[in-house]
Design an enzyme around this catalytic site. Structure first.
Site, short mmCIF file in Angstrom:
data_model
loop_
_atom_site.label_atom_id
_atom_site.label_comp_id
_atom_site.label_asym_id
_atom_site.label_seq_id
_atom_site.Cartn_x
_atom_site.Cartn_y
_atom_site.Cartn_z
CG ASN A 141 -14.43 -1.57 -1.72
OD1 ASN A 141 -14.09 -2.72 -1.53
ND2 ASN A 141 -14.52 -0.69 -0.74
CG ASN A 147 -19.45 0.28 -3.30
OD1 ASN A 147 -20.07 0.01 -2.30
ND2 ASN A 147 -18.33 -0.35 -3.63
CG HIS A 170 -16.36 2.97 -6.09
ND1 HIS A 170 -17.24 3.27 -5.07
CD2 HIS A 170 -15.24 2.50 -5.49
CE1 HIS A 170 -16.67 3.00 -3.91
NE2 HIS A 170 -15.46 2.54 -4.14
CB CYS A 182 -13.86 0.81 4.71
SG CYS A 182 -14.95 2.10 5.38
N GLY A 183 -12.36 3.54 3.02
CA GLY A 183 -11.55 4.74 3.21
C GLY A 183 -11.85 5.47 4.50
CG ASN A 184 -15.36 7.53 5.20
OD1 ASN A 184 -14.74 8.58 5.11
ND2 ASN A 184 -16.38 7.25 4.41
CD GLU A 243 -20.38 2.48 1.45
OE1 GLU A 243 -19.54 1.55 1.45
OE2 GLU A 243 -20.42 3.36 2.31
NE ARG A 244 -18.55 -4.28 -3.01
CZ ARG A 244 -17.61 -5.07 -3.48
NH1 ARG A 244 -17.90 -5.96 -4.42
NH2 ARG A 244 -16.38 -5.00 -3.04
CB CYS A 287 -18.55 5.72 0.32
SG CYS A 287 -17.63 4.34 -0.42
N GLY A 288 -15.39 6.54 1.68
CA GLY A 288 -14.07 7.06 1.36
C GLY A 288 -13.57 6.59 0.01
CB THR A 289 -13.25 3.26 -1.66
OG1 THR A 289 -14.56 2.77 -1.40
CG2 THR A 289 -12.27 2.65 -0.68
N GLY A 290 -15.42 5.62 -2.34
CA GLY A 290 -16.33 6.24 -3.30
C GLY A 290 -15.94 7.67 -3.62
CG ASN A 302 -18.81 4.96 6.00
OD1 ASN A 302 -17.89 4.69 5.24
ND2 ASN A 302 -19.83 4.14 6.17
#
Length: 281
Positions: free
Chosen positions: A163, A197, A165, A73-75, A215-216, A224-227, A13
């Site tokens: 975010n 997302n 999901h 953004c987690g990443n 991802e949107r 995607c970290g939050t994903g 990412n």
């Protein structure tokens, strides 16, 4: 005008990072669209600005490849932690705080030879109430709920980790899904007023999870970290995993470890510096 930047990625990412302690970035929305383009720009999933904060070690602002601003953004946040540590901006401290539009996040950094290698991020509480995700569903949560998209019924679980999901567990091999066709139909579904997302997930025999993400604002990304956090939470809610245990999520760009507790969600993964440079605008 010349701007210094650093290209970094977490599990593939990849974003373009700007140190805004030292420089001012004009019109970041337009700049993100321009620089994210791989043929005429630098190429990436967007840009991230690292700026001073009055309540944390630094502030992080994320702009997607389409110019829209993301909340978290987690990443990206792991890469911000690496940038701060590797460049001596937090001294030798291995606990740092980052101010985001989803609140202040705390990172535990793991280092080798004076460089950050991996980080464990306290991502905060998983949000399940549809009105707060937001998702236009009734009730207190959306778990394994049917949703018709493109004349096909999917079963979805909705989670916000800063975010929104939409997690889809499927028996179809996620590696062969036509994500470029399916992803936008979820992203722009009117049930998600701020877009969404979408993660498509296989449960492997060993209990690990195989995930692809649309991802949107960016399309398919390699991670995607939050994903991945949302997928870990959804796995527990759907009986595929247990709370307070490490869950391995395999993404196209690498693996993340997720732990869902009663208090928070932890994410652990690597961050990598690719190269540094300057660009003239």
């Amino acid at each position: 005008m010349r701007l210094a930047f650093t290209k970094m990625h977490g599990c593939g990412n990849n974003y373009i990072y700007f140190n805004c302690f030292d420089q001012t970035i004009p019109e970041p929305e337009a700049l993100s669209i321009r620089l994210s383009e791989p043929h005429f720009g630098i190429g990436g999933d967007g840009i991230i600005l690292i700026s001073p904060s009055d309540k944390a070690d630094a502030q992080m602002r994320i702009f997607n490849a389409d110019g829209s601003e993301g909340k978290m953004c987690g990443n990206g946040i792991r890469c911000v932690g690496k940038y701060l540590y590797d460049n001596g901006m937090v001294g030798e401290r291995t606990t740092v705080t980052i101010d985001t539009l989803s609140g202040v996040k705390t990172l535990e950094l793991f280092t080798e030879n004076g460089k950050m290698v991996t980080a464990r991020v306290d991502m905060g509480v998983a949000i399940l109430a549809p009105r707060n995700i937001p998702a236009a569903f009734d009730g207190e949560h959306v778990i394994d709920a049917p949703l018709v998209v493109d004349e096909k019924v999917y079963h979805i679980t909705c989670v916000s980790m800063g975010n929104p999901h939409c997690v889809v567990f499927t028996d179809e091999k996620v590696a062969t899904l036509d994500l470029a066709r399916i992803g936008p139909k979820f992203e722009h579904n009117p049930l998600f007023p701020e877009r969404v997302n979408t993660e498509f997930v296989n449960v492997n025999p060993d209990g690990s999870l195989q995930m692809r993400v649309w991802e949107r604002g960016s399309g398919e990304t390699w991670a995607c970290g939050t994903g991945a956090c949302a997928v870990g939470v959804a796995a527990v809610l759907n009986g595929h995993a247990q709370k307070n245990q490490d869950i391995t999520v395999h993404l196209r760009g690498g693996d993340l470890t997720i732990r869902y507790t009663d208090e928070t969600v932890f994410m652990t993964g690597a961050a990598t510096t690719v190269f540094e440079g300057e660009i003239e605008l």
